[in-house]
Motif scaffolding. Sequence first.
Motif, short mmCIF file in Angstrom:
data_model
loop_
_atom_site.label_atom_id
_atom_site.label_comp_id
_atom_site.label_asym_id
_atom_site.label_seq_id
_atom_site.Cartn_x
_atom_site.Cartn_y
_atom_site.Cartn_z
N ILE A 140 -16.20 9.22 -9.14
CA ILE A 140 -16.23 7.87 -9.66
C ILE A 140 -15.06 7.51 -10.38
CG2 ILE A 140 -17.16 6.70 -11.45
CD1 ILE A 140 -19.82 8.11 -11.23
N ARG A 141 -13.97 8.15 -10.98
CA ARG A 141 -12.72 8.14 -11.72
C ARG A 141 -12.01 7.77 -10.14
NH1 ARG A 141 -14.01 12.06 -15.30
NH2 ARG A 141 -12.55 13.73 -14.06
N LEU A 142 -11.99 8.74 -9.45
CA LEU A 142 -11.06 8.68 -8.11
C LEU A 142 -11.23 7.33 -7.58
CD1 LEU A 142 -9.15 10.29 -6.50
CD2 LEU A 142 -11.23 11.04 -5.00
N VAL A 143 -12.63 6.92 -7.14
CA VAL A 143 -12.72 5.54 -6.69
C VAL A 143 -12.14 4.32 -7.61
CG1 VAL A 143 -14.45 3.58 -5.95
CG2 VAL A 143 -14.87 6.24 -5.56
N TYR A 147 -6.19 0.82 -4.18
CA TYR A 147 -5.80 1.07 -2.67
C TYR A 147 -6.14 0.44 -1.71
CZ TYR A 147 -4.51 3.87 1.52
OH TYR A 147 -4.21 4.18 2.76
N GLN A 148 -7.57 0.19 -1.77
CA GLN A 148 -8.07 -0.65 -0.81
C GLN A 148 -7.67 -2.24 -0.83
OE1 GLN A 148 -12.11 0.00 -0.26
NE2 GLN A 148 -12.07 2.04 -0.17
N ASP A 201 -2.63 -6.49 2.72
CA ASP A 201 -1.73 -6.21 3.67
C ASP A 201 -0.10 -5.78 2.88
OD1 ASP A 201 -3.02 -7.09 5.98
OD2 ASP A 201 -2.53 -8.77 5.58
N GLU A 202 -0.27 -5.15 1.72
CA GLU A 202 0.59 -4.72 0.75
C GLU A 202 0.74 -3.04 0.82
OE1 GLU A 202 -0.26 -6.39 -2.96
OE2 GLU A 202 0.08 -8.44 -2.31
N ALA A 203 0.01 -2.67 1.50
CA ALA A 203 0.02 -0.96 1.59
C ALA A 203 0.95 -0.64 2.68
CB ALA A 203 -1.23 -0.52 1.54
N SER A 222 -7.35 9.66 7.80
CA SER A 222 -6.49 8.76 8.24
C SER A 222 -6.20 7.87 6.95
CB SER A 222 -6.93 7.59 9.32
OG SER A 222 -7.18 8.32 10.59
N GLU A 223 -5.25 7.25 6.77
CA GLU A 223 -5.01 6.07 5.63
C GLU A 223 -5.80 4.90 5.76
OE1 GLU A 223 -0.35 6.53 4.18
OE2 GLU A 223 -0.59 5.98 6.50
N TRP A 224 -6.18 4.63 7.14
CA TRP A 224 -6.94 3.27 6.84
C TRP A 224 -7.42 3.61 8.44
CZ3 TRP A 224 -9.32 1.40 2.80
CH2 TRP A 224 -9.96 0.06 3.01
#
Length: 660
Positions: free
Chosen positions: A21-24, A31-32, A38-40, A415-417
């Motif tokens: 939960i903390r990770l999300v 991150y998402q 489009d900034e990652a 994958s990253e995305w």
Amino acid sequence: MQNEINIKDIIITDDFWSKYIRLVKDEMIPYQWNVLNDEANIKIDAERDDENIPIEKSHAIENFKIAAGLKSGHHYGYVFQDSDVYKWLEAVSYSLINDSNSELENIADGVIDLIGLAQQKDGYLDTYFTIDDKERMFKRLLESHELYCAGHFMEAAAAYYSVTGKRKIIDIACNLADCINRYFGPEEGKIHGYDGHEEVEIGLAKLYSVTKDKKYLELSKYFLYERGKDSNFLKDQLKDDNNKTFILPGMGKLPQKYFQVHQPILKQETAEGHSVRLMYMCTAMADIAYLTNDKEMLEACTKLWNNITSKRMYITGGIGSTVIGEAFTFDYDLPNDTMYCETCASVGLIFFAFNMLKNEPLSLYGNVMERSLYNSTISGMALDGKHFFYVNPLEVDPVASKNDPGKSHVKVTRSEWFGCACCPPNLARTLTSLGKYIYTNLNNTIYTHLYMSNEVDILINNNKVSIKQETNYPWAGDIKFSLNIEKSSNFSMAFRIPDWCYSYSVKVNDEKAEYKIVNGYISILREWNTFDTIEIQLDMEIQEIVANPNIKDDLGKVAIQRGPFIYCLEQVDNGENLHLIKLLKSSRYEYEFDSKLLGGVGKIKSKAKKLIIDDSWEGQLYRSDKKSPIYEACEITFVPYYSWANRSVGEMRVFINKDL
């Protein structure tokens, strides 16, 4: 009908799940958000070899800005790109329960404002069609995903409103639902049809649950019962569109079963077609059966459930046997190295299982929910919260993934995305809403379906019962429940007996408890008082699991399970050529929790033997089997399946050869 438990009244304190939960909250959601904007600085991968998959950027937030008239340009990405934003918003909603975050809430409010600006005056909401294809609105339901996106927004709206109490998002959702209601239904002049991808049915039911407006419930039920009534509807509708260009090339070639329209839903008895679509259909069916007391609908759900879980589900709780159509195939066809098992499908199976539990508290539903959650679902995300699997295989060879076109979807690293980014936000919204799957309250009984440390307030007999659950589950089977009750009350508490547990004990207030086994639950009926405690001990023995002999790929092999976890071998621990390893007929297993490995996991060691490929095989592909095989002794290490591919690139296997 059960008494609904408010998700805001459940606080998860569990060591294992609090990390997720903390990770999300700390990693995945920010991150998402960067990805959606489009900034990652990341590489977006295609989930399989397909040149039609858009992998340049997400553009999802930009699409809304263009649709709102704040920017100029064209839509980019899949036609269903809006749903990435909606699932992100739903994950944000639930994350605010355990950790109030005004900054994140303000960002979410801004997104809701943007969505409201993008909504058309008549309530219509879809950035692709608003920007580039207005004249085709609701004309290409085979591929448009309009109602699919709408359903995800309704789910997000219900979640955000339930958590924050802010009305604006619900007003936008109701305007959208009212627009859909004007276009679809049994009345003359309306579209008598349904979306190619089920989801709006779920969203409408959730919108009903927070608004109590029955027209949303009836519209959800209409879409379900209309599905398959005219099995040619989706393809026939395309004929009325003067523009014959497909939005999603290839969709027109897919069979009726892919869309679950080959028969009316009450006549469907086997799991067919795209696995996520089927799971969303079943999730909605089970919810509508519950909300409307529709016995025929529930019976149809049961038939599909039985086929999935007894003949078409992997040991990890994954579903979907083939990359072609991301689909089910036939009974017992469960290959380990070409399977699909999309993360979204596992998430969907959890949804389906929980809605079945709302109808009937049978442990078999909770068992599958747990199996999928602890294995094929969380395997979809790396331990850093920033890398993801679309496909969750049971056997991987990096050489095969690289060189076999039929295995291009079987990745060896996360994958990253993705160009089709449905899985990461789907996983995020599931993990942040995990509390709602722990308990149900039905017929004077509080049912515990999942074991994890938490605190919850549940209203039963108009009496508030506060429960504190404490456990080191899933690594140990000791669970303690402490009660705090406003006034003494007579009701039942029921605790699921996991299908992997063959020995258990139960105490109430430190004394051996009197109980009954009802539908796979330990059921204790008594007058409960404040300070009462229940202690349950579930024996977590290491087990060798064999597959049904009809599953050809697993004959002569075993998988290792301890508690809810399925285990696997990785090359990093056991060397290459894992297929040469064979467990001994009398193999014994040693369990150890390693706090320094993979964020803290239980690992299992055993003695085995490994086939030696000696020089006599040089230059020979086949030979007469007269020479006895030579084996060398080895020690092997198993780790939980969910944790694989977090250290290095290499082989992985779940089912292992064994001397039988």
